[in-house]
Design a protein around this motif. Structure first.
Motif, PDB file in Angstrom:
ATOM      1  N   GLY A  48      84.392  32.985  50.645  1.00  0.00           N
ATOM      2  CA  GLY A  48      83.592  32.028  51.397  1.00  0.00           C
ATOM      3  C   GLY A  48      84.371  31.061  52.262  1.00  0.00           C
ATOM      4  O   GLY A  48      83.829  30.487  53.193  1.00  0.00           O
ATOM      5  N   GLY A  49      85.647  30.812  51.949  1.00  0.00           N
ATOM      6  CA  GLY A  49      86.493  29.985  52.797  1.00  0.00           C
ATOM      7  C   GLY A  49      86.363  28.485  52.643  1.00  0.00           C
ATOM      8  O   GLY A  49      86.993  27.732  53.384  1.00  0.00           O
ATOM      9  N   ASP A  50      85.533  27.995  51.697  1.00  0.00           N
ATOM     10  CA  ASP A  50      85.367  26.552  51.562  1.00  0.00           C
ATOM     11  C   ASP A  50      86.685  25.904  51.151  1.00  0.00           C
ATOM     12  O   ASP A  50      87.568  26.544  50.573  1.00  0.00           O
ATOM     13  N   LEU A  51      86.810  24.610  51.437  1.00  0.00           N
ATOM     14  CA  LEU A  51      87.991  23.847  51.071  1.00  0.00           C
ATOM     15  C   LEU A  51      87.897  23.436  49.603  1.00  0.00           C
ATOM     16  O   LEU A  51      86.963  22.741  49.211  1.00  0.00           O
ATOM     17  N   ALA A  52      88.858  23.872  48.817  1.00  0.00           N
ATOM     18  CA  ALA A  52      88.901  23.511  47.395  1.00  0.00           C
ATOM     19  C   ALA A  52      89.765  22.282  47.170  1.00  0.00           C
ATOM     20  O   ALA A  52      89.662  21.630  46.137  1.00  0.00           O
ATOM     21  N   GLY A  53      90.624  21.955  48.142  1.00  0.00           N
ATOM     22  CA  GLY A  53      91.503  20.813  47.997  1.00  0.00           C
ATOM     23  C   GLY A  53      92.502  20.750  49.128  1.00  0.00           C
ATOM     24  O   GLY A  53      92.434  21.519  50.082  1.00  0.00           O
ATOM     25  N   MET A  54      93.436  19.819  48.994  1.00  0.00           N
ATOM     26  CA  MET A  54      94.484  19.652  49.991  1.00  0.00           C
ATOM     27  C   MET A  54      95.831  19.535  49.294  1.00  0.00           C
ATOM     28  O   MET A  54      95.910  19.132  48.135  1.00  0.00           O
TER      29      MET A  54
END
Length: 168
Positions: free
Chosen positions: A64-70
Motif C-alpha cells: 500500500g505504500g503508506d508511511l509507517a515512520g521516519m
C-alpha cells in the motif's frame, strides 16, 4: 531490502500525509521527539537534508505504500569520525508492528554500506522503552548517559547514548 517495508528519501510530495500522521501520533511521540507540525516546519525539515551532513528518509509499507515512520541520519561527520546520529519515529496506526525495527535496520545498512560510515549513534530518553527495545534488537550497545542532553518540547531531557559500529 526489507520484507515488509522500504526506505526512501522524504520528499515534498510527502508533506500532507506526513503532517497528518504526525498529528495523529502526537500522544505516541509525547516527550520523545519533536516533528514538523506545519507546512513551514515541514519545508524547513526538508531543507536540512543536504545529503552530506543529514539524510531524511521515510519508512514505507510495501503493501500500500503508506508511511509507517521516519528515520534520519543526522550530524554526519567525515574524516576520522565517519559517524552519524539516528533519529526515528513511528506513525500511528502502524506503530508496534515491527515496521520501525525493519526500517531502522535498513537505515543502518544504508549508513554503513552507502554512506560508508563506521559508526551510527542513537540518543534515547531513558523512559522511551519502545525505542530502547528497538536498538537492543538491532545490536546497539549502551555507551553512556548524558543528563539534560537534548532540548525537546522546550525542556532539556536526559538521554542514554547507544551506538553500533561497522567492524567489517
Amino acid at each position: 531490502m526489507g520484507t515488509r517495508v522500504l526506505l526512501r528519501r522524504v520528499r515534498a510530495e510527502d508533506e500532507s500525509r506526513f503532517l497528518e500522521l504526525v498529528k495523529a501520533s502526537t500522544a505516541l511521540h509525547g516527550p520523545w521527539v519533536s516533528l514538523p507540525r506545519s507546512a513551514e516546519e515541514f519545508a524547513a525539515y526538508l531543507a536540512r537534508f543536504d545529503e552530506a551532513t543529514a539524510v531524511g528518509m521515510v519508512v514505507c509499507l510495501r503493501d500500500g505504500g503508506d508511511l509507517a515512520g521516519m528515520v534520519n541520519i543526522n550530524e554526519i561527520v567525515r574524516g576520522s569520525y565517519q559517524r552519524g546520529v539516528l533519529g526515528y519515529a513511528a506513525f500511528l496506526p502502524h506503530a508496534g508492528r515491527g515496521y520501525m525495527t525493519e526500517g531502522v535496520a535498513l537505515a543502518v545498512w544504508y549508513a554503513f554500506e552507502r554512506l560508508g560510515l563506521h559508526r551510527v549513534e542513537a540518543d534515547i530518553q531513558p523512559g522511551n522503552a519502545g525505542s530502547l527495545r528497538l536498538v537492543e534488537r538491532l545490536g546497539f550497545r549502551r555507551e553512556g548517559f548524558s543528563p539534560a542532553y537534548i532540548k525537546i518540547g522546550g525542556a532539556w531531557r536526559d538521554h542514554e547514548r547507544w551506538a553500533l559500529t561497522n567492524d567489517s
